[in-house]
Design a protein around this motif. Structure first.
Motif, mmCIF file in Angstrom:
data_model
loop_
_atom_site.group_PDB
_atom_site.id
_atom_site.type_symbol
_atom_site.label_atom_id
_atom_site.label_comp_id
_atom_site.label_asym_id
_atom_site.label_seq_id
_atom_site.Cartn_x
_atom_site.Cartn_y
_atom_site.Cartn_z
ATOM 1 N N LEU A 1 0.847 -1.202 0.000
ATOM 2 C CA LEU A 1 0.000 0.000 0.000
ATOM 3 C C LEU A 1 0.881 1.250 0.000
ATOM 4 O O LEU A 1 0.591 2.224 -0.698
ATOM 5 C CB LEU A 1 -0.910 0.003 1.229
ATOM 6 C CG LEU A 1 -2.100 -0.971 1.189
ATOM 7 C CD1 LEU A 1 -2.695 -1.170 2.571
ATOM 8 C CD2 LEU A 1 -3.166 -0.486 0.209
ATOM 9 N N ARG A 2 1.957 1.211 0.770
ATOM 10 C CA ARG A 2 2.870 2.364 0.837
ATOM 11 C C ARG A 2 3.652 2.531 -0.446
ATOM 12 O O ARG A 2 3.860 3.648 -0.903
ATOM 13 C CB ARG A 2 3.789 2.221 2.059
ATOM 14 C CG ARG A 2 3.011 2.379 3.332
ATOM 15 C CD ARG A 2 3.819 2.269 4.611
ATOM 16 N NE ARG A 2 3.006 2.811 5.694
ATOM 17 C CZ ARG A 2 2.667 2.159 6.796
ATOM 18 N NH1 ARG A 2 3.109 0.943 7.002
ATOM 19 N NH2 ARG A 2 1.893 2.725 7.705
ATOM 20 N N GLU A 3 4.115 1.417 -1.036
ATOM 21 C CA GLU A 3 4.857 1.510 -2.309
ATOM 22 C C GLU A 3 3.993 2.167 -3.391
ATOM 23 O O GLU A 3 4.489 2.907 -4.238
ATOM 24 C CB GLU A 3 5.286 0.114 -2.802
ATOM 25 C CG GLU A 3 6.427 -0.512 -2.013
ATOM 26 C CD GLU A 3 7.804 0.065 -2.327
ATOM 27 O OE1 GLU A 3 7.977 0.728 -3.385
ATOM 28 O OE2 GLU A 3 8.722 -0.128 -1.506
ATOM 29 N N LYS A 4 2.704 1.857 -3.368
ATOM 30 C CA LYS A 4 1.808 2.373 -4.412
ATOM 31 C C LYS A 4 1.100 3.667 -4.006
ATOM 32 O O LYS A 4 0.326 4.212 -4.779
ATOM 33 C CB LYS A 4 0.768 1.306 -4.783
ATOM 34 C CG LYS A 4 1.353 -0.006 -5.294
ATOM 35 C CD LYS A 4 2.286 0.202 -6.489
ATOM 36 C CE LYS A 4 1.523 0.229 -7.803
ATOM 37 N NZ LYS A 4 2.415 0.554 -8.942
ATOM 38 N N GLY A 5 1.357 4.158 -2.800
ATOM 39 C CA GLY A 5 0.744 5.406 -2.340
ATOM 40 C C GLY A 5 -0.769 5.327 -2.280
ATOM 41 O O GLY A 5 -1.473 6.261 -2.678
ATOM 42 N N VAL A 6 -1.300 4.205 -1.764
ATOM 43 C CA VAL A 6 -2.752 4.011 -1.717
ATOM 44 C C VAL A 6 -3.272 4.238 -0.299
ATOM 45 O O VAL A 6 -2.806 3.598 0.642
ATOM 46 C CB VAL A 6 -3.105 2.561 -2.160
ATOM 47 C CG1 VAL A 6 -4.601 2.322 -2.054
ATOM 48 C CG2 VAL A 6 -2.611 2.300 -3.575
ATOM 49 N N PRO A 7 -4.238 5.143 -0.130
ATOM 50 C CA PRO A 7 -4.806 5.368 1.198
ATOM 51 C C PRO A 7 -5.602 4.147 1.655
ATOM 52 O O PRO A 7 -6.174 3.425 0.828
ATOM 53 C CB PRO A 7 -5.746 6.568 1.003
ATOM 54 C CG PRO A 7 -5.621 6.981 -0.411
ATOM 55 C CD PRO A 7 -4.860 5.966 -1.168
ATOM 56 N N TYR A 8 -5.619 3.930 2.970
ATOM 57 C CA TYR A 8 -6.337 2.773 3.504
ATOM 58 C C TYR A 8 -6.724 3.044 4.948
ATOM 59 O O TYR A 8 -6.193 3.961 5.598
ATOM 60 C CB TYR A 8 -5.453 1.524 3.441
ATOM 61 C CG TYR A 8 -4.231 1.611 4.333
ATOM 62 C CD1 TYR A 8 -3.053 2.215 3.881
ATOM 63 C CD2 TYR A 8 -4.250 1.125 5.644
ATOM 64 C CE1 TYR A 8 -1.943 2.335 4.699
ATOM 65 C CE2 TYR A 8 -3.140 1.238 6.477
ATOM 66 C CZ TYR A 8 -1.990 1.850 5.993
ATOM 67 O OH TYR A 8 -0.884 1.969 6.805
ATOM 68 N N ILE B 1 -3.730 -5.021 -5.221
ATOM 69 C CA ILE B 1 -3.425 -3.597 -5.037
ATOM 70 C C ILE B 1 -2.393 -3.137 -6.072
ATOM 71 O O ILE B 1 -2.564 -2.096 -6.727
ATOM 72 C CB ILE B 1 -2.927 -3.330 -3.604
ATOM 73 C CG1 ILE B 1 -4.081 -3.516 -2.616
ATOM 74 C CG2 ILE B 1 -2.331 -1.926 -3.476
ATOM 75 C CD1 ILE B 1 -3.641 -3.685 -1.181
ATOM 76 N N ALA B 2 -1.344 -3.923 -6.245
ATOM 77 C CA ALA B 2 -0.292 -3.549 -7.199
ATOM 78 C C ALA B 2 -0.841 -3.496 -8.623
ATOM 79 O O ALA B 2 -0.449 -2.641 -9.422
ATOM 80 C CB ALA B 2 0.879 -4.531 -7.120
ATOM 81 N N ALA B 3 -1.772 -4.395 -8.951
ATOM 82 C CA ALA B 3 -2.357 -4.420 -10.292
ATOM 83 C C ALA B 3 -3.374 -3.285 -10.464
ATOM 84 O O ALA B 3 -3.379 -2.587 -11.479
ATOM 85 C CB ALA B 3 -3.033 -5.768 -10.552
#
Lengths: 218, 207
Positions: B21-28, B74-76
């Motif tokens: 999640l952090r690598e992709k900058g995705v809020p959660y 998430i990565a996809a």
């Protein structure tokens, strides 16, 4: 150049890869690895598969190992031929596919692998008697996972939905050996039994269950 | 709607996803599951995760479990933002990536996890079985000898680019020294790789 599959002809993991070759109608040559002579631990083999495990493939010089990676590669490369839909591509279906693939490894392969090694291979390869208590613990664990499969398969035909995928087929080799160890957990669960009968009736498993053979035509 | 992750902060499988999640900058949102009181074994929890294990993801009603499957999703889904190339798309590169993913689970974590459980998660009152632990350390060490060979020829496990396969090792790998295993720092090529991946901000923020 025809694809080469390097494995002991009766290898559990070798069969996993071979199932997909058959599903996708891919011609291949079996190069039998002499398991009992330890050929998979010899330098020539380790050059290609550094963990000393079977199988690996040589696809016109491209070397790949880990049976599920091979299976996925074959299904993707030959997407247009043979059985369709083995790897769903729509994002949510693909996610549920990976969920089922990982579920197979963590929930089923782990106890089933250890149970098979304990009951069948320990004597054959190391001359040691099985630890019955340990074996029973593994089967109890496996049973709790199969109870979940029973629930999942009461709502849908296969593990990802109503179409067969690699996630289903990957289960076959280990589960097929459970009755040989004395475990009949699959038969005791109607939905699991229905599902397993379905996937093992496919021509792909019928072609490899008694040993993998080179196959040039389909 | 923001992604909801139902897990346990600090636990390996939850942390595995937090890194991605952090690598992709995705809020959660992380919703803490009360495992001490067996919330994960309750009927309500099993409606979502039928095996009674943490974590699971709720993406606007889409439920997913298995930390590696969640990370992959998430990565996809967020392929176009954050760290690039975590899932190679070229046929052969993807195959080598799948091979590395399989190595992580079957040739690394299946050796690391029993060791971690055997040292850190014994039931109350049960002594650590040091003979068993020594055997497990030995077996893990043999696996990492192979890793050292692989990493002598390429920068990361799937080739020369970082992928999910490398990052999946962080949560179990980080706990190994406490369990008495130091191979990640003593084998030269493994150490080079381990230092690289564990220095990444995503891991520094998670550990």
């Amino acid at each position: 150049m025809v694809l080469k599959l390097y494995t002991y002809f009766n290898s559990i993991n070798g069969k996993r890869a071979a199932i997909t070759l058959h599903e996708k109608n891919v011609p291949f040559e079996l190069h039998n690895i002499d398991l009992f002579a330890g050929e998979h631990k010899a330098p020539a083999f380790l050059e290609k598969q550094p963990f000393g495990l079977m199988p690996y493939i040589d696809d016109d010089g491209f070397i790949l190992y880990e049976s599920r990676a091979i299976s996925l590669y074959i299904a993707t490369k030959y997407a247009d031929q043979g059985t369709q839909g083995l790897v769903p591509t729509e994002p949510k279906a693909n996610a549920l596919f990976h969920q089922a693939v990982y579920s197979e490894i963590t929930n089923i392969e782990d106890p089933a692998n250890k149970a098979v090694v304990e009951k069948l291979f320990k004597k054959a390869l190391a001359g040691l008697d099985p630890d019955e208590e340990y074996y029973q613990k593994l089967i109890t664990n496996l049973d709790s996972k199969l109870d979940v499969y029973e629930k999942i398969l009461s709502k849908q035909k296969y593990l990802v939905g109503n179409e067969v995928t690699l996630a289903d087929l990957h289960h076959i080799p280990y589960i097929s050996l459970l009755p040989v160890t004395g475990c009949h957990s699959v038969d005791l669960r109607p939905n699991v039994a229905r599902w397993f009968k379905d996937i093992t009736s496919r021509k792909s498993w019928q072609a490899v269950k008694d040993g993998i053979k080179s196959t040039s035509t389909y | 709607m923001v992604l909801k992750l139902y897990g346990v902060a600090g636990w390996g499988s939850t942390n595995r996803i937090l890194v991605i999640l952090r690598e992709k900058g995705v809020p959660y949102e992380l919703h803490e599951v009360d495992t001490k009181n067996k919330e994960h074994k309750s009927a309500a929890f099993r409606e979502k995760q039928p095996f009674g294990l943490t974590p699971y993801l709720d993406d606007d009603g889409f439920i997913l479990y298995e930390s590696r499957a969640i990370s992959y999703y998430i990565a996809a889904k967020y392929a176009n933002q954050g760290t690039q190339g975590l899932i190679p798309t070229d046929l052969k590169a993807n195959a080598l990536f799948q091979q590395a993913l399989s190595n992580e689970l079957c040739n690394f974590d299946s050796f690391a996890r029993p060791l971690i459980l055997g040292v850190l998660y014994q039931p109350q009152g049960v002594e650590v079985d040091h003979q068993a632990v020594d055997k497990m350390i030995s077996a893990l060490d043999e696996q990492l000898d192979v890793y050292d060979k692989i990493l002598s020829k390429q920068r990361y496990l799937a080739g020369n680019e970082l992928t999910l396969a490398d990052l999946f090792h962080l949560t179990s790998g980080a706990v190994l020294p406490i369990c008495g295993y130091h191979g990640l720092k003593t084998k030269p090529n493994v150490a080079r790789w381990w230092n690289e991946i564990s220095s990444r901000p995503s891991w520094q923020a998670t550990k």
